[in-house]
Design an enzyme around this catalytic site. Structure first.
Site, mmCIF file in Angstrom:
data_model
loop_
_atom_site.group_PDB
_atom_site.id
_atom_site.type_symbol
_atom_site.label_atom_id
_atom_site.label_comp_id
_atom_site.label_asym_id
_atom_site.label_seq_id
_atom_site.Cartn_x
_atom_site.Cartn_y
_atom_site.Cartn_z
ATOM 1 N N ARG A 1 0.826 -1.229 0.000
ATOM 2 C CA ARG A 1 0.000 0.000 0.000
ATOM 3 C C ARG A 1 0.855 1.272 0.000
ATOM 4 O O ARG A 1 1.878 1.346 0.690
ATOM 5 C CB ARG A 1 -0.955 -0.015 1.209
ATOM 6 C CG ARG A 1 -1.980 -1.130 1.054
ATOM 7 C CD ARG A 1 -2.905 -1.246 2.241
ATOM 8 N NE ARG A 1 -3.841 -0.137 2.347
ATOM 9 C CZ ARG A 1 -4.774 -0.062 3.280
ATOM 10 N NH1 ARG A 1 -4.893 -1.035 4.182
ATOM 11 N NH2 ARG A 1 -5.601 0.951 3.313
ATOM 12 N N SER B 1 -9.228 11.993 3.090
ATOM 13 C CA SER B 1 -8.715 10.809 3.789
ATOM 14 C C SER B 1 -8.543 11.106 5.270
ATOM 15 O O SER B 1 -7.748 11.974 5.656
ATOM 16 C CB SER B 1 -7.362 10.381 3.198
ATOM 17 O OG SER B 1 -6.723 9.487 4.085
ATOM 18 N N ASP C 1 -15.956 2.297 3.240
ATOM 19 C CA ASP C 1 -15.691 0.916 3.663
ATOM 20 C C ASP C 1 -16.896 0.005 3.433
ATOM 21 O O ASP C 1 -16.786 -1.219 3.554
ATOM 22 C CB ASP C 1 -15.298 0.881 5.147
ATOM 23 C CG ASP C 1 -13.948 1.555 5.380
ATOM 24 O OD1 ASP C 1 -13.169 1.658 4.413
ATOM 25 O OD2 ASP C 1 -13.683 1.972 6.513
ATOM 26 N N LYS D 1 -7.126 -0.187 -0.919
ATOM 27 C CA LYS D 1 -7.476 -0.654 0.439
ATOM 28 C C LYS D 1 -6.802 -2.010 0.698
ATOM 29 O O LYS D 1 -5.850 -2.363 0.030
ATOM 30 C CB LYS D 1 -8.998 -0.739 0.586
ATOM 31 C CG LYS D 1 -9.694 0.617 0.439
ATOM 32 C CD LYS D 1 -9.396 1.534 1.612
ATOM 33 C CE LYS D 1 -10.074 2.890 1.451
ATOM 34 N NZ LYS D 1 -9.619 3.856 2.426
ATOM 35 N N ARG E 1 -10.475 -3.342 -3.973
ATOM 36 C CA ARG E 1 -11.863 -3.743 -3.688
ATOM 37 C C ARG E 1 -12.782 -3.607 -4.900
ATOM 38 O O ARG E 1 -13.845 -4.230 -4.918
ATOM 39 C CB ARG E 1 -12.410 -2.964 -2.488
ATOM 40 C CG ARG E 1 -11.799 -3.447 -1.189
ATOM 41 C CD ARG E 1 -12.434 -2.814 0.029
ATOM 42 N NE ARG E 1 -11.826 -3.384 1.230
ATOM 43 C CZ ARG E 1 -11.770 -2.787 2.407
ATOM 44 N NH1 ARG E 1 -12.292 -1.583 2.570
ATOM 45 N NH2 ARG E 1 -11.207 -3.382 3.443
ATOM 46 N N ARG F 1 -13.383 -7.137 4.625
ATOM 47 C CA ARG F 1 -14.691 -6.646 4.158
ATOM 48 C C ARG F 1 -15.196 -7.446 2.948
ATOM 49 O O ARG F 1 -16.398 -7.599 2.759
ATOM 50 C CB ARG F 1 -14.641 -5.149 3.865
ATOM 51 C CG ARG F 1 -14.177 -4.350 5.077
ATOM 52 C CD ARG F 1 -14.922 -3.071 5.318
ATOM 53 N NE ARG F 1 -14.240 -2.324 6.375
ATOM 54 C CZ ARG F 1 -14.535 -2.386 7.673
ATOM 55 N NH1 ARG F 1 -15.522 -3.138 8.102
ATOM 56 N NH2 ARG F 1 -13.855 -1.698 8.563
#
Ligand code: S3P
Length: 433
Positions: free
Chosen positions: A124, A170, A317, A344, A348, A390
């Protein structure tokens, strides 16, 4: 790596609570560590990610005691921001929040330290926190142009107060800059293109640290020490979201979730579901540090909508579980302006698109979102969680309404944010027999 089998249910009815809010748990432990004495935290989330933050603070010399077996009550002995140089690199595990907030904290400490993470965290980008912290006088170095972990941080005893405009909204970056700013001379101003979650600001208010929010700008004054006070953390709306969708998208279903955080900067999921036609009633108590309350849901047939622009940060999220709601809704749902999701715990956008397709749902992927054709029956499938909590939980909910069995691969990651999720799901499947 563990797998979990989900079998479809014919009805859904539940009354439950969910564990403490992840975002608030990280902020509470860090801000209590900066305080001028002991703070008790109640409702702390005892998950892998939040424990990474607790262990990081311990590595910096803060004494943190678990007051009960469940691990949701902590006593943090605030050290007025005088941390000790850690002996070893600090391991942030899978937790992006730990790494980014710690970067801000360590940017104002007069020593060198290193932050490491697991394989996924090491991919990341950290340049978004490194850039403002370097403007404040710290050195934050990682690998390559995107400043990927491990991060080597050389702090400065007196950070420079700055005026900084974030390129994307953010809370991670805002909070990192605010943490460094607490030891700066003068006032630091942080402006975002749209408002991100404001838990840190609310805890700062509560711990009597002066900060002002005007539209999309936060101003923080340096040289302040938080007052030690006990902190109460509500249940995590991002965890409740899985059950809320499970009930909202299924006619005849019913759900009551109590004691969850209903901060306006986090309730985007409820607003989006209401636009889809969901029947949701909220009861909110505004008397504490965070608006907290209960949500009652009566299931109905949802319809597709467009989700984009300024509403994205308040549901960022929840996009994976909203995509599952969209697949169950009539018509098409378009999600735009959510490019952030590619950075993330997994990418995602592609993880959701790929797994929905496995279940037979028509999805078109865009650089910043997706279009989902809802309303068809979906089929049970083998789901690849990609080690992302998630994704694992969103598709476990999809499995409840699929034809045939769904297998979620690699469910250990759920421990990052929702210990107990699979037990709750098992109970619900049993109750349906
Ligand atoms: C978080 C902020 C969000 C969110 C993340 C947790 C936090 O990230 O996606 O899961 O705890 O402040 P950004 O605000 O950086 O997008």
């Amino acid at each position: 790596m563990s797998d979990f089998k989900v079998r479809p249910v014919t009805s859904f009815s539940a009354e439950l609570t969910v564990p403490g809010d992840k975002s608030i748990s990280h902020c509470a432990v860090i801000l209590a560590s900066l305080a001028n004495g002991d703070c008790e935290i109640e409702g702390f989330l005892p998950s892998d990610d939040c424990r990474a933050t607790v262990n990081a603070m311990r590595a910096l010399g803060v004494s943190i005691e678990e007051l009960n077996e469940k691990g949701d009550r902590l006593q943090v002995s605030g050290c007025r921001g005088k941390f000790t140089k850690p002996e070893n690199p600090i391991d942030c595990g899978n937790s992006g929040t730990t790494m980014r907030l710690l970067s801000g904290l360590l940017a104002s400490q007069p020593f060198e330290s290193t932050l490491t993470g697991d394989e996924a965290l090491s991919r990341r980008a950290m340049n978004r926190v490194a850039t403002p912290l370097e403007l404040m006088g710290a050195s934050v170095r990682g690998k390559g142009d995107h400043c990927r972990p491990p991060l080597k941080i050389k702090g400065t005893k007196k950070p420079k107060a700055i005026n900084y405009t974030l390129p994307v909204a953010s809370a991670h970056v805002k909070n990192a800059v605010m943490l460094a700013a607490l030891r700066a001379d003068g006032k630091t101003q942080i402006t975002e293109p749209s408002r991100s979650r404001d838990h840190a600001e609310r805890i700062l208010d509560y711990l009597l640290v002066k900060n002002i929010r005007e539209e999309n700008t936060v101003t923080v004054w340096g040289g302040q020490t938080p007052e030690s006070r006990n902190i109460q953390i509500p249940g995590d709306i991002s965890s409740a979201a899985f059950w809320i969708v499970a009930a909202a998208a299924r006619p005849d279903a019913r759900l009551l979730v109590s004691n969850i955080g209903l901060n306006p900067s986090r309730v985007g999921i409820l607003n989006a579901l209401a636009r889809m036609g969901a029947r949701i009633n909220e009861r909110i108590d505004e008397s504490g540090c965070e608006p907290t309350g209960s949500v009652e849901v009566h299931g109905s047939r949802l319809k597709g909508i467009e989700i984009s622009g300024d509403e994205i940060p308040a549901l960022i999220d929840e996009v994976p579980i909203l995509a599952v709601a969209a697949a169950m809704a009539e018509g098409k749902t378009i999600i735009r302006d959510a490019k952030e999701l590619r950075g993330k715990e997994s990418d995602r956008i592609s993880a959701v698109a790929e797994n929905l397709r496995r279940m037979g749902v028509l999805v078109e992927e865009f650089a910043d979102g997706m279009e989902i054709r809802g309303g068809q029956t979906f089929k049970g499938a083998e789901i690849n969680s990609l080690g992302d909590h998630r994704i694992a939980m969103a598709f476990a909910i999809a499995g409840l309404y699929a034809e045939g069995e769904t297998v979620i691969r690699d469910t250990d990651c759920i421990e990052a944010s929702y210990p107990g999720f699979l037990d709750e799901l098992t109970q619900l499947m049993k109750a349906d027999r």
